[in-house]
Scaffold this motif. Sequence first.
Motif, PDB file in Angstrom:
ATOM      1  N   ALA A 119       0.827  -1.209   0.000  1.00  0.00           N
ATOM      2  CA  ALA A 119       0.000   0.000   0.000  1.00  0.00           C
ATOM      3  C   ALA A 119       0.858   1.255   0.000  1.00  0.00           C
ATOM      4  O   ALA A 119       0.542   2.227  -0.685  1.00  0.00           O
ATOM      5  CB  ALA A 119      -0.937  -0.010   1.206  1.00  0.00           C
ATOM      6  N   VAL A 120       1.952   1.236   0.745  1.00  0.00           N
ATOM      7  CA  VAL A 120       2.853   2.404   0.789  1.00  0.00           C
ATOM      8  C   VAL A 120       3.500   2.616  -0.575  1.00  0.00           C
ATOM      9  O   VAL A 120       3.581   3.745  -1.069  1.00  0.00           O
ATOM     10  CB  VAL A 120       3.910   2.226   1.900  1.00  0.00           C
ATOM     11  CG1 VAL A 120       4.963   3.311   1.829  1.00  0.00           C
ATOM     12  CG2 VAL A 120       3.245   2.208   3.266  1.00  0.00           C
ATOM     13  N   SER A 167       0.868   3.852  -3.044  1.00  0.00           N
ATOM     14  CA  SER A 167       0.543   5.238  -2.724  1.00  0.00           C
ATOM     15  C   SER A 167       1.619   6.193  -3.243  1.00  0.00           C
ATOM     16  O   SER A 167       1.308   7.248  -3.813  1.00  0.00           O
ATOM     17  CB  SER A 167       0.398   5.398  -1.214  1.00  0.00           C
ATOM     18  OG  SER A 167       0.273   6.740  -0.869  1.00  0.00           O
ATOM     19  N   LEU A 192       1.213   6.500  -6.951  1.00  0.00           N
ATOM     20  CA  LEU A 192       0.039   7.305  -7.303  1.00  0.00           C
ATOM     21  C   LEU A 192       0.268   8.794  -7.059  1.00  0.00           C
ATOM     22  O   LEU A 192      -0.147   9.626  -7.869  1.00  0.00           O
ATOM     23  CB  LEU A 192      -1.177   6.828  -6.515  1.00  0.00           C
ATOM     24  CG  LEU A 192      -1.758   5.481  -6.941  1.00  0.00           C
ATOM     25  CD1 LEU A 192      -2.831   5.033  -5.951  1.00  0.00           C
ATOM     26  CD2 LEU A 192      -2.315   5.547  -8.341  1.00  0.00           C
ATOM     27  N   VAL A 193       0.938   9.145  -5.976  1.00  0.00           N
ATOM     28  CA  VAL A 193       1.239  10.551  -5.713  1.00  0.00           C
ATOM     29  C   VAL A 193       2.222  11.084  -6.752  1.00  0.00           C
ATOM     30  O   VAL A 193       2.061  12.194  -7.263  1.00  0.00           O
ATOM     31  CB  VAL A 193       1.776  10.741  -4.272  1.00  0.00           C
ATOM     32  CG1 VAL A 193       2.352  12.128  -4.075  1.00  0.00           C
ATOM     33  CG2 VAL A 193       0.676  10.470  -3.258  1.00  0.00           C
ATOM     34  N   HIS A 226      -8.048  12.183  -6.341  1.00  0.00           N
ATOM     35  CA  HIS A 226      -6.947  11.244  -6.601  1.00  0.00           C
ATOM     36  C   HIS A 226      -5.843  11.395  -5.558  1.00  0.00           C
ATOM     37  O   HIS A 226      -5.372  10.407  -4.986  1.00  0.00           O
ATOM     38  CB  HIS A 226      -6.389  11.475  -8.010  1.00  0.00           C
ATOM     39  CG  HIS A 226      -5.135  10.729  -8.288  1.00  0.00           C
ATOM     40  ND1 HIS A 226      -5.140   9.415  -8.689  1.00  0.00           N
ATOM     41  CD2 HIS A 226      -3.832  11.101  -8.203  1.00  0.00           C
ATOM     42  CE1 HIS A 226      -3.899   9.012  -8.841  1.00  0.00           C
ATOM     43  NE2 HIS A 226      -3.079  10.014  -8.562  1.00  0.00           N
ATOM     44  N   SER A 231      -4.860   8.735  -2.568  1.00  0.00           N
ATOM     45  CA  SER A 231      -3.486   8.230  -2.563  1.00  0.00           C
ATOM     46  C   SER A 231      -2.833   8.442  -1.204  1.00  0.00           C
ATOM     47  O   SER A 231      -2.180   7.546  -0.674  1.00  0.00           O
ATOM     48  CB  SER A 231      -2.662   8.941  -3.635  1.00  0.00           C
ATOM     49  OG  SER A 231      -3.211   8.743  -4.908  1.00  0.00           O
ATOM     50  N   ALA A 232      -3.020   9.623  -0.642  1.00  0.00           N
ATOM     51  CA  ALA A 232      -2.453   9.914   0.675  1.00  0.00           C
ATOM     52  C   ALA A 232      -3.119   9.073   1.763  1.00  0.00           C
ATOM     53  O   ALA A 232      -2.449   8.604   2.695  1.00  0.00           O
ATOM     54  CB  ALA A 232      -2.612  11.401   0.990  1.00  0.00           C
ATOM     55  N   LEU A 281      -4.390   6.047   1.378  1.00  0.00           N
ATOM     56  CA  LEU A 281      -3.833   4.706   1.237  1.00  0.00           C
ATOM     57  C   LEU A 281      -2.446   4.634   1.865  1.00  0.00           C
ATOM     58  O   LEU A 281      -2.115   3.684   2.575  1.00  0.00           O
ATOM     59  CB  LEU A 281      -3.774   4.308  -0.241  1.00  0.00           C
ATOM     60  CG  LEU A 281      -3.161   2.948  -0.564  1.00  0.00           C
ATOM     61  CD1 LEU A 281      -4.027   1.828   0.005  1.00  0.00           C
ATOM     62  CD2 LEU A 281      -2.993   2.795  -2.066  1.00  0.00           C
ATOM     63  N   GLY A 282      -1.632   5.644   1.623  1.00  0.00           N
ATOM     64  CA  GLY A 282      -0.292   5.659   2.192  1.00  0.00           C
ATOM     65  C   GLY A 282      -0.291   5.770   3.708  1.00  0.00           C
ATOM     66  O   GLY A 282       0.493   5.104   4.382  1.00  0.00           O
ATOM     67  N   SER A 283      -1.193   6.569   4.250  1.00  0.00           N
ATOM     68  CA  SER A 283      -1.236   6.701   5.707  1.00  0.00           C
ATOM     69  C   SER A 283      -1.716   5.409   6.355  1.00  0.00           C
ATOM     70  O   SER A 283      -1.210   5.017   7.409  1.00  0.00           O
ATOM     71  CB  SER A 283      -2.122   7.877   6.120  1.00  0.00           C
ATOM     72  OG  SER A 283      -3.479   7.605   5.837  1.00  0.00           O
TER      73      SER A 283
END
Length: 96
Positions: free
Chosen positions: A27-28, A31, A34-35, A64, A68-69, A71-73
């Motif tokens: 996921a990181v 993410s 995607l960012v 978007h 993305s953020a 998902l990363g968090s």
Amino acid sequence: MLQEHRDGPRGISEERGDELAPLAPLAVIVSFVLVAAGCIASSAMGEWTRDYGAELVVIAFCLHMFLSALLGSWGLRMWLQPTRIWRRFEHRSLRG
């Protein structure tokens, strides 16, 4: 004997969180990609606003980047937290 089913603070049971934990590094990484893709695509936003309208492009871009953020968090929280199995073991040993 019935097993105790306890939900975490966000309504996800501990068993479900343990099942999803291996997906955290992926996921990181996703993410981050995607960012980065959103940052690279921002150079084309001028064309898109002329073709599709500023409101639609800005809403889509913000959605978007927000997802993305998010998902990363989630991935970082799951990846960096102490092992849930160890915490469960400590909790049971303290109860006696």
